[in-house]
Design a protein around this motif. Sequence first.
Motif, short mmCIF file in Angstrom:
data_model
loop_
_atom_site.label_atom_id
_atom_site.label_comp_id
_atom_site.label_asym_id
_atom_site.label_seq_id
_atom_site.Cartn_x
_atom_site.Cartn_y
_atom_site.Cartn_z
N MET A 98 0.84 -1.18 0.00
CA MET A 98 0.00 0.00 0.00
C MET A 98 0.89 1.24 0.00
SD MET A 98 -2.97 1.11 2.68
CE MET A 98 -2.02 1.67 4.05
N LYS A 99 0.71 2.08 -0.96
CA LYS A 99 1.48 3.31 -1.04
C LYS A 99 0.80 4.39 -0.21
CE LYS A 99 3.61 6.44 -4.26
NZ LYS A 99 3.90 6.78 -5.62
N THR A 100 1.60 5.06 0.60
CA THR A 100 1.03 6.11 1.43
C THR A 100 1.44 7.47 0.90
OG1 THR A 100 2.92 6.06 2.93
CG2 THR A 100 1.05 4.68 3.51
N SER A 101 0.58 8.43 1.13
CA SER A 101 0.85 9.80 0.72
C SER A 101 1.23 10.58 1.97
CB SER A 101 -0.41 10.39 0.08
OG SER A 101 -0.20 11.75 -0.18
N VAL A 102 2.39 11.17 1.95
CA VAL A 102 2.86 11.94 3.10
C VAL A 102 3.18 13.35 2.66
CG1 VAL A 102 4.60 12.11 4.91
CG2 VAL A 102 3.83 9.86 4.16
N ARG A 103 2.55 14.31 3.34
CA ARG A 103 2.82 15.72 3.07
C ARG A 103 3.08 16.42 4.38
NH1 ARG A 103 -1.43 18.39 -0.86
NH2 ARG A 103 -2.43 18.71 1.14
N MET A 104 3.84 17.45 4.32
CA MET A 104 4.10 18.25 5.51
C MET A 104 2.85 19.03 5.85
SD MET A 104 7.18 17.83 6.64
CE MET A 104 7.61 19.30 7.56
N THR A 105 2.56 19.10 7.14
CA THR A 105 1.45 19.90 7.62
C THR A 105 1.81 20.46 8.98
OG1 THR A 105 -0.94 19.95 7.97
CG2 THR A 105 0.22 17.98 8.73
N SER A 106 1.12 21.45 9.38
CA SER A 106 1.38 22.06 10.67
C SER A 106 0.11 21.98 11.51
CB SER A 106 1.78 23.52 10.47
OG SER A 106 2.00 24.14 11.71
N ILE A 107 0.22 21.41 12.71
CA ILE A 107 -0.92 21.34 13.61
C ILE A 107 -0.48 21.74 15.01
CG2 ILE A 107 -2.09 19.52 12.30
CD1 ILE A 107 -1.12 17.52 14.41
N ARG A 108 -1.43 22.21 15.79
CA ARG A 108 -1.14 22.48 17.20
C ARG A 108 -1.29 21.15 17.92
NH1 ARG A 108 -0.90 27.89 17.96
NH2 ARG A 108 -1.99 29.16 16.44
N LEU A 109 -0.28 20.82 18.72
CA LEU A 109 -0.22 19.51 19.33
C LEU A 109 0.13 19.62 20.80
CD1 LEU A 109 -0.32 16.49 18.45
CD2 LEU A 109 2.13 16.64 18.07
N ASP A 110 -0.58 18.92 21.65
CA ASP A 110 -0.25 18.83 23.06
C ASP A 110 1.03 18.01 23.15
OD1 ASP A 110 0.03 17.92 25.70
OD2 ASP A 110 -2.12 17.87 26.04
N THR A 111 2.16 18.66 23.34
CA THR A 111 3.45 17.97 23.29
C THR A 111 3.62 16.96 24.42
OG1 THR A 111 4.53 19.83 24.41
CG2 THR A 111 4.65 19.77 22.00
N LYS A 112 3.04 17.22 25.58
CA LYS A 112 3.12 16.25 26.68
C LYS A 112 2.37 14.99 26.28
CE LYS A 112 3.36 14.73 31.06
NZ LYS A 112 3.43 13.30 30.92
N LEU A 113 1.17 15.16 25.73
CA LEU A 113 0.39 14.02 25.28
C LEU A 113 1.11 13.26 24.16
CD1 LEU A 113 -2.26 12.42 25.42
CD2 LEU A 113 -3.25 14.08 23.84
N ALA A 114 1.68 13.99 23.23
CA ALA A 114 2.42 13.37 22.13
C ALA A 114 3.63 12.60 22.65
CB ALA A 114 2.85 14.42 21.11
N ASP A 115 4.33 13.16 23.62
CA ASP A 115 5.49 12.46 24.20
C ASP A 115 5.04 11.20 24.95
OD1 ASP A 115 7.22 14.34 23.16
OD2 ASP A 115 7.35 15.50 25.01
N ASP A 116 3.91 11.29 25.64
CA ASP A 116 3.36 10.10 26.30
C ASP A 116 3.01 9.03 25.27
OD1 ASP A 116 3.61 11.30 28.77
OD2 ASP A 116 1.48 11.81 28.96
#
Length: 64
Positions: free
Chosen positions: A1-19
């Motif tokens: 399966m070929k995936t499409s990856v593009r750069m995007t910018s989102i606001r992210l809870d970095t503590k949650l992302a690190d968890d």
Amino acid sequence: MKTSVRMTSIRLDTKLADDAVKVLHVKNRSEAVHVALREIVALKKFKEMMSKHGGKLKFEAHGR
């Protein structure tokens, strides 16, 4: 399966992302987001399948 990856910018809870990185045992936040998105899509599809076919499916042990 070929995936499409593009750069995007989102606001992210970095503590949650690190968890999520720790819990999912992945290398970085980006990978954690991808894994989490795949998991939530799979869960939604599973719930829909169970709602539609719940109680009607038979499961047999492999190799029996």
